[in-house]
Design an enzyme around this catalytic site. Sequence first.
Site, PDB file in Angstrom:
ATOM      1  N   GLU A   1       0.729  -1.199  -0.057  1.00 49.64           N
ATOM      2  CA  GLU A   1       0.067   0.133   0.144  1.00 49.64           C
ATOM      3  C   GLU A   1       0.798   1.041  -0.015  1.00 49.64           C
ATOM      4  OE1 GLU A   1      -3.158   0.026   2.886  1.00 49.64           O
ATOM      5  OE2 GLU A   1      -2.859   2.180   3.260  1.00 49.64           O
TER       6      GLU A   1
ATOM      7  N   GLU B   1      -2.656  11.340   3.303  1.00 44.36           N
ATOM      8  CA  GLU B   1      -3.729  11.112   4.050  1.00 44.36           C
ATOM      9  C   GLU B   1      -3.641  12.275   5.357  1.00 44.36           C
ATOM     10  OE1 GLU B   1      -4.695   6.791   5.537  1.00 44.36           O
ATOM     11  OE2 GLU B   1      -2.309   6.923   5.507  1.00 44.36           O
TER      12      GLU B   1
END
Length: 285
Positions: A162, A167
Amino acid sequence: MASPRLLRSCLLATLSATLVAAAAVTPAQAEHRPKSAAAVTFSDTFDGPAGSGVDSAKWQLETGDNVNNHERQYYTSGTDNAKLDGQGNLVIEARRENPGNYQCWYGTCEYTSARLNTSGKFTATYGHVEARMKIPRGQGIWPAFWMLGQDIGEVGWPNSGEIDIMENVGFEPSTVHGTIHGPGYSGSGGIGAAYTLPNGEAFADAFHTFAVDWAPDKITWSVDGNVYQTRTPADLNGNDWVFDKPFFLILNLAVGGYWPGDPDGSTTFPQQLVVDEVKVTTSDG
């Protein structure tokens, strides 16, 4: 960037011919000669009528809740929570509502939102991957632009790998995070760094460009062109580097979860993740 190839010859006539030919190159040709060929392999500028859905040739919408992170939202389909605004933007909206009587891991869902991905439609292996976005704000709000290995269905997570390009958790309005997850360094053990705007500026106040430059055994993160971290296999403490294979793109806006915490009385709804453009560019070297 690759250096231009220089033709070498011990014959003076050949050298002279080469120099003459070079002198005849147009300015446009000269500009591109020393550079590697680059190609935009994926681009979405979200042009279309207000209220319309995303391009189904590029994106699919995931639906349901997410018990793994203890998020509070239910991801909906269609244009309920993800649609074009008619001004060249995709708007992903999180709302405090449950018109469909959706059920979540904790009971009746309290929020709706949207999550889009390009799995089965587009993958990349290396390149410059970027999105220009204006993120939302508020306690418990969790926008993200990220990638997963296309083989996740076969090998599972975190073996798929990932790459979190951006974020943000609402309690840090001036800070975004870039992280990699893989076998032995997943979840809270992911390897990454943060980027903070100067002078207390908030990311929700303006559009910013979040990007990675991804190459064999190397990933570099930037915000508005400002590089803030680079990761290589040397950072993994002997664990496997699982980033030399195809990955697909994901955009989502979560509400609540282990990391951001739940919304509270200070959180207002709706909240919007506004995406101006997503683009992937690759180079031949």
